[in-house]
Scaffold this motif. Structure first.
Motif, PDB file in Angstrom:
ATOM      1  N   LYS A   1      -5.453  -4.009  12.584  1.00  0.00           N
ATOM      2  CA  LYS A   1      -4.838  -2.692  12.390  1.00  0.00           C
ATOM      3  C   LYS A   1      -3.576  -2.758  11.539  1.00  0.00           C
ATOM      4  O   LYS A   1      -2.929  -1.746  11.305  1.00  0.00           O
TER       5      LYS A   1
ATOM      6  N   ARG B   1       3.425   5.937   6.276  1.00  0.00           N
ATOM      7  CA  ARG B   1       3.060   4.721   6.990  1.00  0.00           C
ATOM      8  C   ARG B   1       2.878   3.538   6.029  1.00  0.00           C
ATOM      9  O   ARG B   1       3.156   2.408   6.372  1.00  0.00           O
ATOM     10  N   TRP B   2       2.377   3.831   4.857  1.00  0.00           N
ATOM     11  CA  TRP B   2       2.152   2.710   3.929  1.00  0.00           C
ATOM     12  C   TRP B   2       3.027   2.748   2.691  1.00  0.00           C
ATOM     13  O   TRP B   2       3.122   1.786   1.961  1.00  0.00           O
ATOM     14  N   TYR B   3       3.677   3.866   2.430  1.00  0.00           N
ATOM     15  CA  TYR B   3       4.465   3.960   1.209  1.00  0.00           C
ATOM     16  C   TYR B   3       5.934   4.152   1.538  1.00  0.00           C
ATOM     17  O   TYR B   3       6.313   5.150   2.133  1.00  0.00           O
TER      18      TYR B   3
ATOM     19  N   ARG C   1       5.519  -0.936  -6.192  1.00  0.00           N
ATOM     20  CA  ARG C   1       6.110  -1.299  -4.913  1.00  0.00           C
ATOM     21  C   ARG C   1       6.440  -2.780  -4.873  1.00  0.00           C
ATOM     22  O   ARG C   1       5.705  -3.600  -5.392  1.00  0.00           O
TER      23      ARG C   1
ATOM     24  N   PRO D   1      -2.955  -0.529  -0.325  1.00  0.00           N
ATOM     25  CA  PRO D   1      -1.825  -0.495   0.607  1.00  0.00           C
ATOM     26  C   PRO D   1      -1.991   0.524   1.739  1.00  0.00           C
ATOM     27  O   PRO D   1      -1.329   0.415   2.763  1.00  0.00           O
ATOM     28  N   TRP D   2      -2.867   1.517   1.547  1.00  0.00           N
ATOM     29  CA  TRP D   2      -3.023   2.538   2.588  1.00  0.00           C
ATOM     30  C   TRP D   2      -4.115   2.169   3.587  1.00  0.00           C
ATOM     31  O   TRP D   2      -4.327   2.880   4.554  1.00  0.00           O
ATOM     32  N   ARG D   3      -4.828   1.082   3.331  1.00  0.00           N
ATOM     33  CA  ARG D   3      -5.872   0.685   4.269  1.00  0.00           C
ATOM     34  C   ARG D   3      -5.392  -0.468   5.134  1.00  0.00           C
ATOM     35  O   ARG D   3      -4.686  -1.352   4.658  1.00  0.00           O
ATOM     36  N   THR D   4      -5.829  -0.467   6.366  1.00  0.00           N
ATOM     37  CA  THR D   4      -5.502  -1.571   7.254  1.00  0.00           C
ATOM     38  C   THR D   4      -6.259  -2.812   6.802  1.00  0.00           C
ATOM     39  O   THR D   4      -7.106  -2.751   5.912  1.00  0.00           O
TER      40      THR D   4
ATOM     41  N   LEU E   1      -1.152  -3.033   8.286  1.00  0.00           N
ATOM     42  CA  LEU E   1      -1.211  -2.636   6.883  1.00  0.00           C
ATOM     43  C   LEU E   1      -0.731  -3.802   6.020  1.00  0.00           C
ATOM     44  O   LEU E   1       0.048  -4.640   6.490  1.00  0.00           O
TER      45      LEU E   1
ATOM     46  N   PRO F   1      -5.894   8.343  -3.417  1.00  0.00           N
ATOM     47  CA  PRO F   1      -4.957   7.834  -2.410  1.00  0.00           C
ATOM     48  C   PRO F   1      -3.731   7.177  -3.041  1.00  0.00           C
ATOM     49  O   PRO F   1      -2.608   7.389  -2.591  1.00  0.00           O
TER      50      PRO F   1
END
Ligand code: ATP
Ligand code: MG
Lengths: 299, 273
Positions: free
Chosen positions: B150, A292-294, A26, B110-113, B152, A213
């Protein structure tokens, strides 16, 4: 997406297994899809496929009315005939729906089994190089073996009905799941691995909190490709194993031999729609889970 | 937060006391080193010799910066100190199990706040939940990320990502901190601001720090000592004490003494011996 290729390949997912760029690659920093772009895309998302659909129907009429004569027309009846006989006829429609229900059963069981087994196999391969070396060639073999060659063996052990159909479906859907999941699990940043190593994290914690994840986006790519393939798998399975209630594949072979072009094409379209539906569902699910994150790179 | 000071004399020499000791080693020369390399050599499997005869000690409460040409083995030094890499020869003593390691990349999940990332190491170390959350709150406050819990990682600027990474290590309250060019990728202004804040944390927590950087000014501004390494294979070429007292005001950067010391470090960096 709305088009239907006329031949055996009734669903549209492109060549399997080539994974999308992994999360590790990314771009860094602030990357947000320009929010205006999404809305603007919506028009092109609808208009583009609609235009192709119109062109496709036009081509269909052209071939059916222009190229084929009265005797040949059963091969490709014009669209309105397909709709009238194959869909608006209540009896034909309800028998097609019950075949669809059965095909769904095979598709969903096959896909579910392929996902569970595929992910487990990929996780095992990610844990040790020797396991990967031992298993990966066989995953490729499963992907490339002609299903036709397996039919005698399958029928001997599992009979000619549902079980064998599901197994064919699993075989066909299996590989993209394994390869994409493995790719995702292995694409984790080296720095992240070292951070976990510094804290002497066990392999299960590392798998659970880091690798899985991180692998999700690429796993979903695999699931989506496998979903399209699983419909093909179910239909191929039904084509070979005809005992018990008929599925779409069973009826396809019947209509082919009876030269019932209208019902053949109505069934083909239905199978395609099923393929598109599962494909779209997994795309949606992927966006729900990792969107949301990717942000995959787009164009 | 219970700060586990390795040295017994440390409790007395707390922030206020240490602050007005204008000395190079605020905790006195007698304290056992928090981190000590003696005759360390590192040869990689492919034959590359990254370090030879490296002697270096960091005492509790000391902030030691290492500057040196690219590829001279600075990262290798940190990796050996943290246990990620083993020395080929020589001894490495690390006084405490709690070592904080801040990488050049923020290496956030990247998926955690922000909050989830700050909590990560506390989870890996199995801190009890209430204590963990309390420390997470404190660390987030300390690095000035309040209000961004909160968010990311991809919604943050580079500086904020680095703050998150710092907070993640701070949660475990390590007595030794290893920094591998943590601010190398940031712009000058952000870097200076983070330097100021890092010093604030240093004065507050008094960890022992080994800090790698390419910026001479950064090294001098932060440290009690600046170590200059030779080109590969790396060894310690010069070891200069920085006499400025903590807390250090940002304006210190404009003083002639500061400039003179920077000049001296640069001189050693350039000299060929
Ligand atoms: N795993 C490895 N195997 C072989 N050689 C390595 C390995 N890791 C580092 N090196 C080599 O060892 C030398 C020192 O590397 P190191 O990363 O410690 O340098 P550095 O001082 O941190 O450089 P930079 O300032 O560019 O970060 C380099 O020449 C590097 O190529
Ligand atoms: Mg380095």
């Amino acid at each position: 997406m709305t088009t239907t290729s006329p031949a055996a390949a009734t669903t549209d997912p492109p060549a399997p297994a080539l994974p999308e760029p992994a999360p590790a690659s990314r771009p860094r920093g602030r990357v947000r899809a320009a929010s205006g772009g999404r809305r603007g895309n919506l028009a092109s998302l609808v208009l583009g496929p609609a235009a192709v659909l119109a062109a496709f129907i036009g081509l269909w009429y052209g071939v059916s009315d222009g190229l084929l004569n009265e005797q040949q027309r059963f091969m490709l009846p014009p669209p309105h005939e397909v709709v009238r006989v194959g869909i608006l006829d209540g009896k034909n429609f309800s028998s097609m729906m019950s075949a669809l229900r059965l095909t769904c059963e095979v598709t969903f069981s096959g896909l579910a089994i392929a996902i569970v087994v595929g992910v487990i196999v990929a996780v095992a391969m990610s844990q040790a190089k020797w396991i990967e070396n031992a298993l990966f060639p066989w995953a490729v073999v499963i992907q490339t073996v002609p299903v036709l060659a397996l039919t005698p063996v399958l029928s001997f052990f599992f009979g000619f009905a549902l079980t064998s159909r599901i197994i064919v479906c699993v075989i066909i859907a299996f590989f993209p799941i394994v390869s994409n999941t493995l790719f995702g699990l292995q694409s984790v940043d080296r720095g992240m691995h070292e951070l976990f190593r510094l804290h002497r994290t066990g392999r299960w914690t590392r798998l659970w909190k880091l690798q899985l994840p991180a692998a999700l986006p690429s796993m979903f790519t695999g699931f989506r490709n496998a979903a399209g393939l699983s419909v093909i798998g179910a239909i191929v399975g039904e084509f070979f194993f005809k005992q018990g209630e008929p599925g779409l594949g069973t009826t396809l072979s019947v209509f082919t031999s009876r030269l019932e072009g209208e019902r053949l094409w109505a069934t083909t379209l239905t199978a395609s729609l099923l393929g598109i539906a599962v494909f779209v569902f997994f795309g949606w699910l992927s966006r729900r889970v990792v969107g949301r994150w990717y942000q995959p790179k787009r164009g | 937060m219970t700060i586990t000071h390795p040295g017994p004399a440390d409790d007395a020499a707390d922030t206020a006391a240490a602050a007005d000791t204008a000395g190079a080693s605020p905790d006195g020369a007698g304290a056992t080193p928090a981190l000590r390399f003696a005759g360390v050599r590192k040869r990689f499997r492919d034959g590359t010799v990254a370090l030879v005869d490296t002697d270096l000690a960091v005492r509790p409460g000391e902030f030691v910066s290492v500057v040196g040409p690219s590829g001279c083995g600075k990262s290798t030094l940190l990796r050996i100190a943290s246990g990620l890499e083993k020395a080929t020869d020589g001894t490495v003593d690390v006084a405490s199990a709690g070592v904080g390691y801040v990488f050049q990349d923020a290496t956030l999940l990247p998926w955690r706040t922000v909050r989830g990332n700050v909590r990560l190491l506390a989870e890996l170390e199995h801190l009890d939940a209430a204590e963990r959350e309390r420390r997470v709150d404190e660390a987030i406050g300390l690095v000035g990320l309040g209000g961004f819990e909160k968010h990311l990682p991809h919604e943050l600027s580079g500086g904020m990502r680095m703050r998150t990474s710092l907070a993640r290590s701070l949660v475990l309250d390590p007595s030794i901190f290893l920094f591998d060019e943590p601010f190398g990728a940031l712009d000058e202004i952000t870097r200076e601001r983070l330097n100021d804040e890092l010093l604030r944390m240093f004065v507050l927590r008094r960890f022992a720090a080994l800090f790698i950087t390419h910026s001479v000014a950064e090294a001098v501004f932060l440290s009690t000592r600046v170590v200059v390494m030779s080109g590969r294979p790396g060894r310690v070429k010069a070891d200069l004490a920085v006499p400025f007292a903590y807390p250090r005001a940002p304006q210190l950067r404009y003083s002639p003494e500061f400039a003179a010391l920077c000049g001296e470090v640069s001189h050693h960096l350039r000299s060929q011996d």
